[in-house]
Enzyme design. Structure first.
Site, PDB file in Angstrom:
ATOM      1  N   LYS A   1       4.655   9.488   8.658  1.00  0.00           N
ATOM      2  CA  LYS A   1       4.382   9.029  10.012  1.00  0.00           C
ATOM      3  C   LYS A   1       5.469   9.388  11.009  1.00  0.00           C
ATOM      4  O   LYS A   1       5.419  10.410  11.673  1.00  0.00           O
ATOM      5  CB  LYS A   1       4.148   7.515  10.016  1.00  0.00           C
ATOM      6  CG  LYS A   1       2.996   7.037   9.140  1.00  0.00           C
ATOM      7  CD  LYS A   1       2.890   5.518   9.181  1.00  0.00           C
ATOM      8  CE  LYS A   1       1.857   4.967   8.229  1.00  0.00           C
ATOM      9  NZ  LYS A   1       0.473   5.276   8.582  1.00  0.00           N
TER      10      LYS A   1
ATOM     11  N   ASP B   1       9.520   2.620  -0.311  1.00  0.00           N
ATOM     12  CA  ASP B   1       8.472   3.247   0.488  1.00  0.00           C
ATOM     13  C   ASP B   1       8.735   2.879   1.947  1.00  0.00           C
ATOM     14  O   ASP B   1       8.381   1.801   2.412  1.00  0.00           O
ATOM     15  CB  ASP B   1       7.102   2.737   0.031  1.00  0.00           C
ATOM     16  CG  ASP B   1       5.960   3.296   0.868  1.00  0.00           C
ATOM     17  OD1 ASP B   1       6.229   3.935   1.912  1.00  0.00           O
ATOM     18  OD2 ASP B   1       4.794   3.076   0.497  1.00  0.00           O
TER      19      ASP B   1
ATOM     20  N   TYR C   1       0.851  -1.184   0.000  1.00  0.00           N
ATOM     21  CA  TYR C   1       0.000   0.000   0.000  1.00  0.00           C
ATOM     22  C   TYR C   1       0.886   1.233   0.000  1.00  0.00           C
ATOM     23  O   TYR C   1       1.708   1.422   0.905  1.00  0.00           O
ATOM     24  CB  TYR C   1      -0.901  -0.001   1.236  1.00  0.00           C
ATOM     25  CG  TYR C   1      -1.817   1.203   1.328  1.00  0.00           C
ATOM     26  CD1 TYR C   1      -2.929   1.319   0.484  1.00  0.00           C
ATOM     27  CD2 TYR C   1      -1.595   2.204   2.262  1.00  0.00           C
ATOM     28  CE1 TYR C   1      -3.776   2.418   0.569  1.00  0.00           C
ATOM     29  CE2 TYR C   1      -2.433   3.303   2.357  1.00  0.00           C
ATOM     30  CZ  TYR C   1      -3.525   3.404   1.511  1.00  0.00           C
ATOM     31  OH  TYR C   1      -4.352   4.491   1.590  1.00  0.00           O
TER      32      TYR C   1
END
Length: 429
Positions: free
Chosen positions: A267, A239, A144
Site C-alpha cells: 500500500k 505485517d 488479515y
C-alpha cells in the site's frame, strides 16, 4: 424512485463482476445500499459519478498518506510513464526506494519488491519455512495477511465483514499447519509454541491490528512475542502492510521499539499504486532466489511506476505524517466527546494516522471483543454520515485513515457530522 448513476452502474457491474465489485468489502453488503462509484479524488475529497463530494477516510485503504492526487506523486508517475511503464528488468528506482524504506526501518537489511501485500506475506512465510526448516506458522484471530490459502484461517477484513469463518476452496492440507491464537494473549501464544516444539517457522502478526478495526497491542505484547520467538527459534514477522509509515514514520516496530526478523509492506510504499515488499535480516533474505534456493518471482515486481510513486511519497513522509496523525487525533477526541455528550456507548481507537469507532461498552482488545460490537449501529451511522458527506470504510472491521490533506475544516465538519448523527441515533437515523 429514480436510480442514481451509481446505482445504474452497480446494476451493470453485477452482470459482469461477482457481486458487482473487484474486492468484497466494496459491495456495501455490511452497511446496506449500493456502493458509490467514484469518478475522481483530490486532496481529502472524493467525488462520485452523481457529482456528490465526500470527505474520504477510506483513502484506498491506507496508501494515500498525502491525500488524493498529490502533485509530487502525480508528477513522478507521469515522468516515469513517459519513459516506459514496465521493463521486466532492473531499474535504479528499485534501489532508491529500497534505501528509503531501509532508512526508516533498520531491521530491513535486504528487501524484495512484489506487487501486493498478499504476495509479500505469502512470500515471507515461504521464506521463513525455507530458512527454519519448519512447517507451522502462528497467526492471530482477526488478522488479515492477504488471501493466500494458508492465511485465510479466521481472518479479519472482508472475511469478517461477510461473516465467513474461513473460505471454501481452501484445501484442508493448506491450512493444517496454520495455528491460530487470540491477539494480545501471550499465554496462548506460549502454550501453542510449547505444544509444537521445534516445528514453528514463524509468528506473523499485525503489530497494530487494522483488519478488525484499529486495535493496538497491549503493553509488553510485542516485546513478549520477540522473546518467545527468540526462545523457540522461530522468526517474528511484522505485517506492516497497513501500519507501515501510518502508525509512525518508522512503522509499528519503531513506535513500539521491537525489531522483527522479517517485515511485510504494501500500500503506502507505492504512493497509491499496486506494490508490496518483504524484507529483513540479511542472513534470512539471502535465501531468496537468485541469491538463495527459495524461489519467488514476479514480472511486474519493482515496476517503474510504482517505484516512482513510492519514492515521491517517502520523500515527503516527514511533512505528511505529522499532519495526518494530528487529523486522526482531533477526529478521535472530537468523536469520543460527541459520544459522551449524547450518551452513545462507543470507543474510538486511534494510533498514528489510523482510527476506528466501536459501538458498545466493553473494551475491544482482540477479534472476539471486536465482533461483539454493534455492527448494525455502525451501519446506521455509516449511512447517516454518507448523507452528510463523510465517507468511512463500509465495514465495522476496517480501519479509517487520515492524510496530510485533511485540514482543520474537514476535521471539524467530520466531528460535527458525527455529533449530529449520534444525537439522533436513539430515535433512528
Amino acid at each position: 424512485m429514480k436510480q442514481s448513476k451509481s446505482e445504474r452502474l452497480f446494476d451493470e457491474a453485477c452482470r459482469v463482476l461477482p457481486g458487482g465489485v473487484s474486492s468484497p468489502v466494496r459491495g456495501f453488503g455490511a452497511v446496506g445500499g449500493s456502493p458509490l462509484f467514484l469518478e475522481r479524488g483530490q486532496g481529502s475529497y472524493v467525488y462520485d459519478v452523481d457529482g456528490n463530494r465526500y470527505i474520504d477516510y477510506v483513502l484506498s485503504y491506507g496508501p494515500l498518506l498525502m491525500g488524493h492526487a498529490p502533485e509530487a506523486v502525480v508528477q513522478a508517475i507521469c515522468e516515469a510513464a513517459a519513459l516506459g511503464t514496465s521493463f521486466g528488468a532492473p531499474s535504479e528506482k528499485e534501489t532508491r526506494l529500497a534505501r528509503l524504506v531501509m532508512r526508516r526501518m533498520p531491521s530491513i537489511e535486504m528487501i524484495r519488491f512484489v506487487n501486493s501485500g498478499t504476495e509479500a506475506c505469502m512470500s515471507a512465510l515461504r521464506l521463513a519455512r525455507a530458512y527454519t526448516g519448519c512447517n507451522k506458522i502462528i497467526k492471530c484471530e482477526g488478522h488479515y495477511h492477504g488471501h493466500a490459502d494458508a492465511l485465510l484461517r479466521q481472518a479479519g477484513s472482508g472475511v469478517a465483514t461477510l461473516g465467513l469463518q474461513d473460505s471454501p476452496g481452501v484445501p484442508v492440507l493448506s491450512i493444517q499447519d496454520t495455528l491460530v491464537v487470540p491477539f494480545n494473549d501471550l499465554d496462548a501464544m506460549e502454550r501453542v509454541l510449547r505444544e509444537h516444539p521445534g516445528d514453528v517457522a514463524a509468528i506473523i502478526v499485525e503489530p497494530v491490528a487494522g483488519n478488525m478495526g484499529v486495535v493496538p497491542p497491549a503493553r509488553g505484547y510485542l516485546q513478549g512475542l520477540r522473546a518467545l520467538t527468540t526462545a523457540h527459534r522461530a522468526l517474528l514477522i511484522f505485517d506492516e502492510v497497513m501500519s507501515g509509515f501510518r502508525v509512525h514514520p518508522g512503522g509499528a516496530q519503531a513506535r513500539y521499539k521491537v525489531e522483527p526478523d522479517l517485515t511485510t509492506l504494501g500500500k503506502v510504499i507505492g504512493g497509491g499504486l499496486p506494490v508490496g515488499a518483504y524484507g529483513g535480516r540479511r542472513d534470512v533474505m539471502e535465501w531468496v532466489a537468485p541469491k538463495g534456493p527459495m524461489y519467488q518471482a514476479g514480472t511486474l515486481s519493482g515496476n517503474p511506476l510504482a517505484m516512482s510513486a513510492g519514492i515521491a511519497m517517502l520523500e515527503h513522509l516527514d511533512e505528511a505524517w505529522p499532519a495526518a496523525r494530528q487529523a486522526a487525533r482531533d477526529i478521535a477526541s472530537g468523536v469520543q466527546a460527541a459520544a459522551a455528550e449524547h450518551g452513545t456507548p462507543m470507543q474510538v481507537h486511534q494510533v498514528g494516522a489510523m482510527f476506528s469507532c466501536f459501538f458498545g461498552d466493553a473494551p475491544v482488545s482482540d477479534f472476539r471483543s471486536a465482533k461483539r460490537c454493534d455492527a448494525e449501529r455502525f451501519a446506521r451511522v455509516f449511512r447517516a454520515l454518507l448523507r452528510r458527506g463523510v465517507y468511512l470504510p463500509p465495514s465495522q472491521f476496517e480501519a479509517c485513515f487520515t492524510s496530510s490533506a485533511h485540514g482543520g475544516g474537514q476535521v471539524q465538519r467530520t466531528v460535527e457530522a458525527f455529533g449530529q448523527v449520534l444525537k439522533r441515533l436513539p430515535l433512528g437515523v
